[in-house]
Design an enzyme around this catalytic site. Structure first.
Site, PDB file in Angstrom:
ATOM      1  N   GLU A   1      -5.814   9.756  17.777  1.00  0.00           N
ATOM      2  CA  GLU A   1      -6.208  11.164  17.673  1.00  0.00           C
ATOM      3  C   GLU A   1      -7.126  11.353  16.469  1.00  0.00           C
ATOM      4  O   GLU A   1      -8.140  12.068  16.550  1.00  0.00           O
ATOM      5  CB  GLU A   1      -4.972  12.059  17.553  1.00  0.00           C
ATOM      6  CG  GLU A   1      -4.131  12.182  18.831  1.00  0.00           C
ATOM      7  CD  GLU A   1      -3.293  10.949  19.145  1.00  0.00           C
ATOM      8  OE1 GLU A   1      -3.053  10.139  18.225  1.00  0.00           O
ATOM      9  OE2 GLU A   1      -2.883  10.782  20.311  1.00  0.00           O
TER      10      GLU A   1
ATOM     11  N   GLN B   1       0.839  -1.190   0.000  1.00  0.00           N
ATOM     12  CA  GLN B   1       0.000   0.000   0.000  1.00  0.00           C
ATOM     13  C   GLN B   1       0.880   1.247   0.000  1.00  0.00           C
ATOM     14  O   GLN B   1       1.738   1.394   0.867  1.00  0.00           O
ATOM     15  CB  GLN B   1      -0.853  -0.033   1.273  1.00  0.00           C
ATOM     16  CG  GLN B   1      -1.686   1.186   1.545  1.00  0.00           C
ATOM     17  CD  GLN B   1      -2.385   1.080   2.892  1.00  0.00           C
ATOM     18  OE1 GLN B   1      -1.909   0.388   3.791  1.00  0.00           O
ATOM     19  NE2 GLN B   1      -3.489   1.773   3.048  1.00  0.00           N
ATOM     20  N   GLY B   2       0.688   2.116  -0.971  1.00  0.00           N
ATOM     21  CA  GLY B   2       1.457   3.361  -1.015  1.00  0.00           C
ATOM     22  C   GLY B   2       0.585   4.541  -0.658  1.00  0.00           C
ATOM     23  O   GLY B   2       0.162   5.307  -1.526  1.00  0.00           O
TER      24      GLY B   2
ATOM     25  N   SER C   1      -4.303   7.045  13.609  1.00  0.00           N
ATOM     26  CA  SER C   1      -3.963   7.157  15.026  1.00  0.00           C
ATOM     27  C   SER C   1      -5.218   7.397  15.854  1.00  0.00           C
ATOM     28  O   SER C   1      -6.262   7.810  15.335  1.00  0.00           O
ATOM     29  CB  SER C   1      -2.998   8.321  15.235  1.00  0.00           C
ATOM     30  OG  SER C   1      -3.689   9.541  15.042  1.00  0.00           O
TER      31      SER C   1
ATOM     32  N   GLU D   1     -11.523  -1.212   5.304  1.00  0.00           N
ATOM     33  CA  GLU D   1     -10.282  -1.811   5.794  1.00  0.00           C
ATOM     34  C   GLU D   1     -10.414  -2.356   7.212  1.00  0.00           C
ATOM     35  O   GLU D   1      -9.946  -3.444   7.509  1.00  0.00           O
ATOM     36  CB  GLU D   1      -9.136  -0.781   5.734  1.00  0.00           C
ATOM     37  CG  GLU D   1      -7.780  -1.408   5.976  1.00  0.00           C
ATOM     38  CD  GLU D   1      -6.674  -0.372   6.164  1.00  0.00           C
ATOM     39  OE1 GLU D   1      -6.977   0.839   6.119  1.00  0.00           O
ATOM     40  OE2 GLU D   1      -5.529  -0.782   6.375  1.00  0.00           O
TER      41      GLU D   1
END
Lengths: 367, 396, 367, 396
Positions: free
Chosen positions: B381, B129-130, B379, B247
């Site tokens: 956050e 995955q880029g 994250s 995902e």
């Protein structure tokens, strides 16, 4: 595979919520008990107390899980705890009562004429709801219970007591000779907590619930813990909603405070806790209804975890509301107070975590 | 509320369980484990992925026409649970199946579907995955890797980071900037990049646990045929958002929960056996409080996922639920790992390879790995922003 | 009334910090022990090991509190724990050794020729650092210790053991017959943790430290706990500084991430924790130096609280650094690993909180 | 590092202690307490403040020429500790001494000093604080209460909130907007407002504990002579910032810490006495962990304050230290109060007036009161901003 409530279950909860909302004083700043009788009457008229009673005794025959949203609504609406305790006692009678006891008690319960307060906590036993000093010897009950919600207006007491050999549950009318009921001075006057003293009260064998059944006390604890977890989550959810609403509306520094991460992230963490707590509580309701193998562990998990979440939610809500949060007028203190009552009912957080471990270790040994 | 499975679902579970019993080596997860060496482990996992494909257990959710089973959501949940229960190796080609494949299925041209889907489901081509870049982490939309169209090719320059398994992948599913002048969310596109193209270099990034799952991947004048553009040029952000929602859903959490519960079981086993000055660890009331909370939270992971799962089954859109689930399991698992080391006392520091390590030193590795949970895949956050704004409706 | 360090104490810490900084590998991503001997030599040359030794034995005669900033610097610089353990053992010899032991041991320590590893932890005793299976009977020591930092390079071991009747501290040369030292596989290879096995090792009465002194073990625990608290705070402070620096420099969404409250407030809470932890640790150093009445309680408070703060600080730092935080290359994992070594040295957090309560309740009874 | 006091400091402590022993009623804090009725309590505290003045124990830090003792910082710390140790009533005139008085001392005209300082130190005039407004809480600079100059008077209109003891005060120390067109920090001034002026009305605000310490105060065309402006017109924000830095310093924390420690002592006493099924509460290892943490944190409050205290003594400016101290004690005290109710078991709900309540139900009141700690005097969110920006140098 479906972990959602059906429409009937959900709308039952909504209806009860609406009835409670009609009695605005319940969640108003004043914690006194003015409207208790009216609230009871309104819910009785709605048929709340007949829901768990089998059809043969004049009820609807629903299971405890069907009432989960309803019990959350009782928590959210700061309904008198006697309402939930009567529902718990009803289910205890369903499960533990013999045919005669069921026939005698359930019609009155279904009609909303028999309110049942549960007397379990005692002083001097730490946080253990199981061990009772209050003793039943030669048909006579003697001892003292504290924090019995609604004992002063209930018709019946469901008392955790013990004979020489084992714990037993006794049904004692509140007007039985030798029973003294005094209201406490306590953190939440609206809960109607009472001290109940039994002085040589005559208890016939027919008054004992589930006599000889080794799991009777566990059943009562599981039902009670689960109901408390539901009320706790009702409180937590109100705290979340009110916090979010205030954070959207209140502006400081030219922006709604909900746009600041300090507030936004706190609300998000609270939302996650509410989601986790509700899932845990709902599972306990299901496990009670189905008498699942992990019933005790599920009920204790729910009580410990949801109690903690509700207490934290009240703290969060007060902090998010800032100065207004600690005013009497805004009424958040009502939830803070009630959350403490729930936290210490049917055993403390530590006791229930301990029970989860005991159950889990025991299950491992069996497996 | 109903936790029972249909007969068909039950058969699905039994079929998978039976297959796993034969597919995995004898003693798997008890005496036989994955190779420790990273290269060997890669080969092992590659072989395992191929075995999955040969048993038609790869991409089970894909339509039958592309080699999938058109598995229902419940079957996907069962799949995740059973794979975890069997302690099956993790797939090397998650990106291929969940991201690249899913996106090509929804947004790819017929030619792309024909070219790329069969080798994914066969696990003959592996994908990385880029997405993230050193300066586009939480702020993913600020991707700078540029793709400039020259004739029938894009020329790609830039750097990607956290490209898991880049070193073992044949293809990269990359988010690149095709319009540097548009507002930052508007100039992005998806390219499928052949990892054997000239100009690609890979630098492994070790994690704090010592493993090297991740990489930095550099693109220098890498040529990509224009037919490898997925969807419309500059429509990449929209596509990324719909794809990412898939995902990390409840299926992912259900599988993880089984694995976390295996960890917790191991911890209980140690606590029940390990002597102390007056009994065993599990007799210590303070230890028991910590265990109690972990037991409850690991169970709550499952229940939170099941709630979300049920809502999707009932027709709800996949929304911020995924963030709730991810935020919950990541921190609950971190707390469990903290509790484990707390509880073990002086043995807490002994790790894999030490004769005195508890449970073979697995808790130490898990502890280190767990620190990444609240960072990767968005994250905490960022998850809190998503929950605050999209679920609770708080202002930006 | 002055709760600050004087200039000498502060600059001692700074100097040690600079020496450690010269050995960049100490805090580099690779946790192996390449530079231990050089670091030891550099600090010995600086005279570190002579500081606590009385002048009559070739030292400077400072007190433990004078070394508080120095021990924080050892923690911050991820110095091999053997350095702090040698300082702790030095102070133990000062306090518990008889004239002969002091004369024999202290000159070598002062010269940096005697490194002393402390062997206390054992398997199978829970988190209790006091109770030892490792026994001394008829002048023979038998048993097994784990997590002994630097035993493989030390000259001497200070062993917590027990006779039939009481705990005793024994000084055992690492090359004594019957002593086997093996390096552990563990979470922090740079700490040099070893398993030490004693197989019928001869221990003469002259090797016992503070024999017959009922407080000898407590003294060692207090000194050790205090030193660990200092190293913990060294780590916590580095984690704060690195977090703040990264939060100022790293930009996302067009702003330094430190401008987001999620990061800013986390740094602020960490700063407060560092302030509270340092104050608690510094007080423990003072209480040890002065043999204050509340020495045990102060030392245990510092160990429990600072250990917790250091572990949390490492978690905070990793989270604030985002993806970079969990890369090997950035090296934050080194602090995370070392914080675990400290957390579990000289008794766990729970054991020390327990000891604080025991001490506090005992003091109440006396008062 | 040196925790000893000079002989002079020691004499100061003994003098105060001796005075307190005679000034407080016999059995104070043991059998004799403040009146429960709010009005009576006010009268009691007013009398106590006058007694303090008569003993020269009011405003001890003020210069001798204004009736103070010019007390050193250490003496102020000793004063706070001894007052707390004796469980002395709280002063009603804190605002008069710490805010109004201090500001007039530093920024007032000679006429203002002569007029206002003597009745403050004599505790003949009591003061309330007119800072916060319903829409200017954390964002204090957005104060809207307007003061429009008309001839030799300002005409004040607006509303203040959290004006503690407004109902008992003769004067209000108010931050008002004198230039509505200036940027928000630039148009503020300080006015001294006679609370008997026509146009002032007060509405008490009850707190969650049931007490009514606070008020809303409304100003409708209230006339204030221009000579009651402190400092320059529109210079109020700068003055407020310097004054507020003195409001919550380490002295304040040292006094509070003694009171929190008294609470904790009471809790230990209950735990050591209260029977459980197998001993007393203090035998329960889980209870002990909670007690242990509270003991450590209450001690750390003192140590954190002493650190800051020592830095100020050594010549440091009063800076964000005050925020560190406030953030620490407020949350540590909340945790202690949570722990207390946690520990008490079913008796946790029983409060003052119940025969079965532990320690007379004090923990329940303290628990409720403690919820305000992290909100008043600058919320924890504001303190974290201050620490982050001013102490750590993080960007705004």
């Amino acid at each position: 595979m479906n972990f959602l409530f059906n429409e009937e279950q959900t709308s039952l909860g909504e209806t009860v919520g609406q009835v409670l909302a009609d009695h605005a004083a319940l969640t108003g700043p004043d914690p006194s008990r003015g409207s208790d009788a009216e609230v009871w009457a309104a819910l009785a008229e709605l048929g709340l107390f007949s829901l768990l009673v089998a059809e043969e005794h004049g009820g609807v025959g629903l299971g405890l899980v069907d009432l989960a949203p309803t019990i959350e609504a009782l928590g959210a609406g700061l309904a008198p705890p006697l309402i939930a305790s009567t529902l718990v006692a009803t289910e205890a009678v369903n499960r533990l009562g013999d045919a005669e006891q069921r026939a005698q008690l359930l019609p009155g319960i279904a009609a909303g004429e028999t309110a049942i307060a549960i007397a379990s906590a005692e002083l001097g036993r730490g946080n253990d709801p199981v061990f009772a000093e209050c003793g039943l010897h030669d048909g006579r009950l003697t001892g003292r219970k504290i924090a019995v919600a609604g004992a002063d207006v209930a018709q019946m007491l469901l008392v955790v007591t013990r004979t020489q050999s084992a714990p037993v549950l006794a049904l004692v009318p509140t007007d039985a000779p030798g029973v003294t009921i005094e209201p406490h001075a306590d953190i939440d006057p609206s809960a109607g907590l009472c001290r109940v003293t039994f002085d040589n009260v005559a208890v016939a064998s027919a008054q004992l619930l589930g006599e000889g059944s080794p799991g009777a006390l566990d059943t009562l604890i599981d039902l009670g813990a689960t109901a408390q977890s539901g009320m706790a989550m009702g409180i937590a959810e109100v705290m979340l909603k009110r916090s979010v609403a205030y954070a959207c509306e209140r502006e400081q520094f030219g922006k709604p405070i909900g746009s600041f991460q300090a507030i936004k992230h706190r609300c998000a963490d609270l939302a996650v806790a509410v989601e986790a707590g509700k899932a845990t509580s709902h599972y306990a309701f299901w496990a009670c209804s189905e008498d699942a193998e992990d019933r005790a562990s599920a009920a204790s998990a729910a009580k410990a975890y949801c109690g903690e979440i509700a207490c934290n939610a009240c703290n969060d809500a007060i902090q998010i509301h800032g100065g207004m949060g600690f005013t009497w007028e805004l009424g958040l203190h009502r939830f803070l107070r009630r959350a403490q009552v729930i936290e210490h009912a049917v055993g403390s957080r530590a006791w229930h975590y301990e029970r989860v471990v005991a159950e889990t270790l025991a299950a491992r040994e069996v497996a | 509320m109903d936790f029972t499975y249909t007969d068909e679902e039950h058969r699905f579970r039994l079929e998978l369980r039976a297959w796993l019993a034969t597919a995995l080596p004898e003693g798997w997860g008890e005496t036989v484990f994955e190779p420790e060496d990273e290269e060997e482990r890669y080969l092992f996992r590659r072989d395992w992925d191929k075995k999955l494909s040969s048993g038609r257990w790869a991409g089970i959710n894909w339509p039958v026409e592309y080699g999938g089973r058109g598995a229902t959501l419940v079957e996907r949940g069962i799949f995740a649970e059973e794979m975890a229960r069997a302690k099956a190796p993790e797939s090397l080609n998650i990106i291929g199946h969940n991201l690249a494949g899913t996106t090509i299925l929804h947004h790819g041209s017929q030619a792309q579907k024909d070219r790329f889907l069969p080798p994914i489901i066969a696990n003959e081509e592996f994908w990385c995955q880029g997405f993230s870049e050193p300066n586009a982490g939480s702020d993913l939309a600020s991707v700078r890797t540029k793709a400039v169209r020259k004739g029938d090719k894009y020329v790609v320059n830039g750097q990607k980071i956290w490209t898991s398994y880049a070193q073992y992948s044949q293809w990269c599913f990359a988010l690149v900037r095709t319009d540097p002048d548009a507002p930052k969310h508007k100039g992005l596109s998806f390219l499928l990049i052949d990892m054997s193209s000239p100009g690609i270099s890979i630098r492994p990034l070790r994690q704090i646990s010592g493993e090297s799952e991740f990489n930095e991947t550099f693109f220098e004048d890498v040529e990509v045929p224009v037919e490898n553009l997925v969807g419309q040029e500059n429509d990449g952000w929209r596509i990324a958002m719909t794809t990412l929602a898939y995902e990390r859903g409840p299926e992912d959490c259900l599988g993880r929960q089984v694995r976390f519960k295996q960890e917790l079981e191991k911890l209980l086993e140690v606590c029940a056996a390990e002597p102390t000055a007056n009994g065993v660890l599990a007799d210590d009331p303070v230890v028991r409080q910590k265990l109690g909370r972990s037991i409850v939270e690991v169970e709550a992971m499952r229940l939170v996922a099941l709630k979300s799962f049920s809502r999707i089954l009932a027709g709800d859109e996949r929304g911020p639920d995924a963030s709730v689930i991810k935020l919950y399991w990541s921190h609950a698992a971190q707390r469990m790992n903290e509790a484990a080391l707390d509880i073990l006392g002086p043995a807490a520091v002994l790790s894999e390879g030490d004769d005195d390590a508890m449970a073979g030193g697995r808790f130490q590795t898990s502890f280190l790995q767990s620190k990444a949970f609240s960072i990767y895949s968005g994250s905490s956050e960022i998850q809190r922003n998503i929950i605050g704004e999209r679920m609770l409706g708080l202002p930006r």
